[in-house]
Design a protein around this motif. Structure first.
Motif, PDB file in Angstrom:
ATOM      1  N   LEU A   1       2.216 -10.782  10.251  1.00  0.00           N
ATOM      2  CA  LEU A   1       2.778 -11.308   9.390  1.00  0.00           C
ATOM      3  C   LEU A   1       2.787 -11.518   7.914  1.00  0.00           C
ATOM      4  CD1 LEU A   1       5.906 -13.323   9.203  1.00  0.00           C
ATOM      5  CD2 LEU A   1       4.901 -14.639   9.994  1.00  0.00           C
ATOM      6  N   GLY A   2       1.413 -11.992   7.738  1.00  0.00           N
ATOM      7  CA  GLY A   2       0.347 -12.252   6.721  1.00  0.00           C
ATOM      8  C   GLY A   2       0.828 -10.816   6.047  1.00  0.00           C
ATOM      9  N   LEU A   3       0.285  -9.865   6.500  1.00  0.00           N
ATOM     10  CA  LEU A   3       0.720  -8.307   5.382  1.00  0.00           C
ATOM     11  C   LEU A   3       2.118  -7.987   5.512  1.00  0.00           C
ATOM     12  CD1 LEU A   3      -1.869  -6.110   7.625  1.00  0.00           C
ATOM     13  CD2 LEU A   3      -2.158  -7.739   5.738  1.00  0.00           C
ATOM     14  N   ALA A   4       2.747  -8.513   6.222  1.00  0.00           N
ATOM     15  CA  ALA A   4       4.570  -8.631   5.681  1.00  0.00           C
ATOM     16  C   ALA A   4       4.388  -9.320   4.613  1.00  0.00           C
ATOM     17  CB  ALA A   4       5.056  -8.329   6.986  1.00  0.00           C
ATOM     18  N   GLN A   5       4.287  -9.841   4.476  1.00  0.00           N
ATOM     19  CA  GLN A   5       4.018 -11.379   3.769  1.00  0.00           C
ATOM     20  C   GLN A   5       3.624 -10.309   1.533  1.00  0.00           C
ATOM     21  OE1 GLN A   5       3.177 -15.157   5.513  1.00  0.00           O
ATOM     22  NE2 GLN A   5       5.036 -15.635   6.218  1.00  0.00           N
ATOM     23  N   SER A   6       3.168  -9.888   2.067  1.00  0.00           N
ATOM     24  CA  SER A   6       2.508  -9.296   0.899  1.00  0.00           C
ATOM     25  C   SER A   6       3.548  -8.613   0.269  1.00  0.00           C
ATOM     26  CB  SER A   6       0.480  -9.010   1.360  1.00  0.00           C
ATOM     27  OG  SER A   6       0.377  -8.490   0.387  1.00  0.00           O
ATOM     28  N   PHE A   7       3.948  -7.961   1.626  1.00  0.00           N
ATOM     29  CA  PHE A   7       4.603  -6.625   0.686  1.00  0.00           C
ATOM     30  C   PHE A   7       5.756  -7.315   0.408  1.00  0.00           C
ATOM     31  CE2 PHE A   7       7.631  -3.753   1.757  1.00  0.00           C
ATOM     32  CZ  PHE A   7       7.190  -2.261   1.009  1.00  0.00           C
ATOM     33  N   GLN A   8       5.764  -7.975   0.548  1.00  0.00           N
ATOM     34  CA  GLN A   8       7.702  -8.673   0.896  1.00  0.00           C
ATOM     35  C   GLN A   8       7.564  -9.307  -0.897  1.00  0.00           C
ATOM     36  OE1 GLN A   8       8.759 -12.475   3.190  1.00  0.00           O
ATOM     37  NE2 GLN A   8      10.894 -12.357   1.375  1.00  0.00           N
ATOM     38  N   ARG A   9       6.660 -10.009  -0.951  1.00  0.00           N
ATOM     39  CA  ARG A   9       6.142 -10.270  -2.752  1.00  0.00           C
ATOM     40  C   ARG A   9       5.787  -9.291  -3.479  1.00  0.00           C
ATOM     41  NH1 ARG A   9       2.173 -13.891   0.663  1.00  0.00           N
ATOM     42  NH2 ARG A   9       0.631 -12.103   0.039  1.00  0.00           N
ATOM     43  N   ALA A  10       4.978  -7.980  -3.207  1.00  0.00           N
ATOM     44  CA  ALA A  10       5.379  -7.499  -4.492  1.00  0.00           C
ATOM     45  C   ALA A  10       6.211  -6.931  -4.207  1.00  0.00           C
ATOM     46  CB  ALA A  10       4.652  -6.857  -3.494  1.00  0.00           C
ATOM     47  N   ALA A  11       7.211  -6.126  -3.653  1.00  0.00           N
ATOM     48  CA  ALA A  11       8.325  -5.990  -3.184  1.00  0.00           C
ATOM     49  C   ALA A  11       9.120  -6.512  -4.038  1.00  0.00           C
ATOM     50  CB  ALA A  11       9.116  -5.072  -2.252  1.00  0.00           C
ATOM     51  N   GLU A  12       9.885  -7.991  -4.333  1.00  0.00           N
ATOM     52  CA  GLU A  12      10.215  -8.720  -5.219  1.00  0.00           C
ATOM     53  C   GLU A  12      10.453  -9.170  -6.395  1.00  0.00           C
ATOM     54  OE1 GLU A  12       9.379 -12.585  -2.597  1.00  0.00           O
ATOM     55  OE2 GLU A  12      10.912 -12.381  -1.439  1.00  0.00           O
ATOM     56  N   GLN A  13       8.662  -7.584  -6.859  1.00  0.00           N
ATOM     57  CA  GLN A  13       8.791  -8.336  -7.895  1.00  0.00           C
ATOM     58  C   GLN A  13       9.236  -6.768  -8.596  1.00  0.00           C
ATOM     59  OE1 GLN A  13       7.034 -11.129  -9.755  1.00  0.00           O
ATOM     60  NE2 GLN A  13       7.537 -12.259  -8.053  1.00  0.00           N
TER      61      GLN A  13
ATOM     62  N   ALA B   1     -13.019  -9.294   3.003  1.00  0.00           N
ATOM     63  CA  ALA B   1     -12.873  -7.697   2.713  1.00  0.00           C
ATOM     64  C   ALA B   1     -11.167  -7.210   3.065  1.00  0.00           C
ATOM     65  CB  ALA B   1     -14.447  -6.516   2.743  1.00  0.00           C
ATOM     66  N   ALA B   2     -11.460  -7.060   4.378  1.00  0.00           N
ATOM     67  CA  ALA B   2     -10.531  -6.532   5.362  1.00  0.00           C
ATOM     68  C   ALA B   2      -9.140  -6.858   4.577  1.00  0.00           C
ATOM     69  CB  ALA B   2     -10.356  -6.091   6.555  1.00  0.00           C
ATOM     70  N   LEU B   3      -8.863  -7.922   4.579  1.00  0.00           N
ATOM     71  CA  LEU B   3      -7.221  -8.218   3.857  1.00  0.00           C
ATOM     72  C   LEU B   3      -6.655  -7.724   2.421  1.00  0.00           C
ATOM     73  CD1 LEU B   3      -7.197 -12.341   5.881  1.00  0.00           C
ATOM     74  CD2 LEU B   3      -5.862  -9.560   6.212  1.00  0.00           C
ATOM     75  N   THR B   4      -8.365  -8.374   2.042  1.00  0.00           N
ATOM     76  CA  THR B   4      -8.212  -7.561   0.494  1.00  0.00           C
ATOM     77  C   THR B   4      -8.283  -6.425   0.411  1.00  0.00           C
ATOM     78  OG1 THR B   4      -9.846  -9.014  -0.097  1.00  0.00           O
ATOM     79  CG2 THR B   4      -9.744  -7.359  -1.283  1.00  0.00           C
ATOM     80  N   GLU B   5      -8.569  -5.772   1.225  1.00  0.00           N
ATOM     81  CA  GLU B   5      -8.057  -4.299   0.851  1.00  0.00           C
ATOM     82  C   GLU B   5      -6.600  -3.423   1.307  1.00  0.00           C
ATOM     83  OE1 GLU B   5     -10.359   0.568   2.042  1.00  0.00           O
ATOM     84  OE2 GLU B   5     -11.542  -1.709   2.986  1.00  0.00           O
ATOM     85  N   ALA B   6      -6.523  -4.422   2.610  1.00  0.00           N
ATOM     86  CA  ALA B   6      -4.847  -4.272   2.986  1.00  0.00           C
ATOM     87  C   ALA B   6      -3.681  -4.544   2.006  1.00  0.00           C
ATOM     88  CB  ALA B   6      -5.188  -4.679   4.605  1.00  0.00           C
ATOM     89  N   HIS B   7      -4.448  -5.605   1.642  1.00  0.00           N
ATOM     90  CA  HIS B   7      -2.866  -6.023   0.468  1.00  0.00           C
ATOM     91  C   HIS B   7      -3.099  -4.737  -0.827  1.00  0.00           C
ATOM     92  CE1 HIS B   7      -2.489  -9.933   2.743  1.00  0.00           C
ATOM     93  NE2 HIS B   7      -3.963 -10.238   2.344  1.00  0.00           N
ATOM     94  N   GLN B   8      -4.219  -4.620  -1.088  1.00  0.00           N
ATOM     95  CA  GLN B   8      -4.618  -3.555  -2.342  1.00  0.00           C
ATOM     96  C   GLN B   8      -3.638  -2.449  -2.262  1.00  0.00           C
ATOM     97  OE1 GLN B   8      -8.462  -3.295  -3.116  1.00  0.00           O
ATOM     98  NE2 GLN B   8      -8.518  -5.162  -4.446  1.00  0.00           N
ATOM     99  N   GLN B   9      -3.951  -2.403  -0.812  1.00  0.00           N
ATOM    100  CA  GLN B   9      -2.776  -0.851  -0.352  1.00  0.00           C
ATOM    101  C   GLN B   9      -1.630  -1.093  -0.209  1.00  0.00           C
ATOM    102  OE1 GLN B   9      -4.859   0.736   3.722  1.00  0.00           O
ATOM    103  NE2 GLN B   9      -6.713   0.891   2.119  1.00  0.00           N
ATOM    104  N   ILE B  10      -1.081  -2.379  -0.168  1.00  0.00           N
ATOM    105  CA  ILE B  10       0.180  -2.631   0.250  1.00  0.00           C
ATOM    106  C   ILE B  10       0.558  -2.460  -0.950  1.00  0.00           C
ATOM    107  CG2 ILE B  10       1.751  -4.773   0.957  1.00  0.00           C
ATOM    108  CD1 ILE B  10      -0.421  -5.070   2.814  1.00  0.00           C
ATOM    109  N   GLU B  11       0.060  -2.498  -2.138  1.00  0.00           N
ATOM    110  CA  GLU B  11       0.956  -3.143  -3.612  1.00  0.00           C
ATOM    111  C   GLU B  11       0.551  -1.947  -4.417  1.00  0.00           C
ATOM    112  OE1 GLU B  11      -1.620  -5.341  -6.484  1.00  0.00           O
ATOM    113  OE2 GLU B  11      -1.445  -7.265  -5.613  1.00  0.00           O
ATOM    114  N   THR B  12       0.345  -0.923  -3.343  1.00  0.00           N
ATOM    115  CA  THR B  12       0.122   0.674  -3.913  1.00  0.00           C
ATOM    116  C   THR B  12       0.752   1.364  -3.149  1.00  0.00           C
ATOM    117  OG1 THR B  12      -1.973   1.470  -4.217  1.00  0.00           O
ATOM    118  CG2 THR B  12      -1.268   3.299  -3.778  1.00  0.00           C
ATOM    119  N   LEU B  13       1.417   0.915  -2.131  1.00  0.00           N
ATOM    120  CA  LEU B  13       2.207   1.464  -1.811  1.00  0.00           C
ATOM    121  C   LEU B  13       4.250   0.838  -2.477  1.00  0.00           C
ATOM    122  CD1 LEU B  13       1.653   1.635   2.010  1.00  0.00           C
ATOM    123  CD2 LEU B  13       2.069   3.931   1.142  1.00  0.00           C
TER     124      LEU B  13
END
Length: 204
Positions: A22-34, A188-200
């Protein structure tokens, strides 16, 4: 396609606000809302409390709409509404925890209703053919151990095959793995995942 990219975010964590997927989904949501030109729809299949697919509901799909009883209309509406939601969006984001090496049963119940012969795929003499065109999917996976690229990862092929049955062949994946293997590995895993989400999200 409209000027806006329509994104359906499907979450499936039983842990509520504590779920890492859910945290990954929320990271996607925050980035998409921008981003301008991106609209989001959120679907929590745990909150929906979909039951396992049963014969009575399955049978309701086979009855022509004008001939359905009130009970059959109600049962068929579960699948009809979820399929319409998928068809109305351009990108399907699946935020998926790993439970006992598989996907949550709630997510399987969702797939059981959107994978429907005659609506999202059809059978031919050469095998099934997907009827959902022009869409892509993103898998956001949260896992306690490290499974990506190994035979222990049963999730990715399963999800890929189910999406492919509908005709969705483009699948990008972001995994946050090793989340139960120590605080450093988790961070480290969460940081990398959030960066990849922002790129997507930037590429939507």
């Amino acid at each position: 396609m409209s000027d806006s990219t329509r994104v359906l975010v499907v979450t499936s964590s039983i842990l509520g606000t504590h779920g890492q997927s859910l945290g990954l989904a929320q990271s996607f949501q925050r980035a998409a809302e921008q981003r301008e030109g991106v609209s989001l729809t959120l679907r929590d299949v745990v909150a929906d409390d979909l039951p396992h697919l049963g014969l009575e509901e399955l049978s309701s799909w086979q009855v022509p709409e004008e001939e359905r009883s009130a009970a059959q209309h109600e049962l068929a509406a579960r699948s009809d509404d979820l399929i319409s939601e998928v068809l109305d969006h351009d990108v399907i984001v699946l935020a998926v925890p790993m439970y006992n090496l598989g996907i949550p049963s709630q997510l399987k119940a969702w797939f059981d209703r959107v994978l429907r012969a005659g609506r999202t795929f059809r059978y031919t003499e050469n095998g099934p053919v997907g009827l959902v065109e022009g869409k892509r999917a993103i898998l956001l996976g949260a896992r306690g151990g490290k499974y990506a690229g190994t035979p222990m990862d049963s999730q990715t092929p399963h999800i890929s095959h189910m999406l492919g049955l509908m005709g969705i062949s483009q699948l990008d994946s972001v995994f946050a793995e090793g989340l139960n293997m120590g605080d450093d590995a988790k961070e480290a895993a969460l940081t990398e995942a959030h960066q990849q989400i922002e790129t997507l999200v930037k590429a939507l």
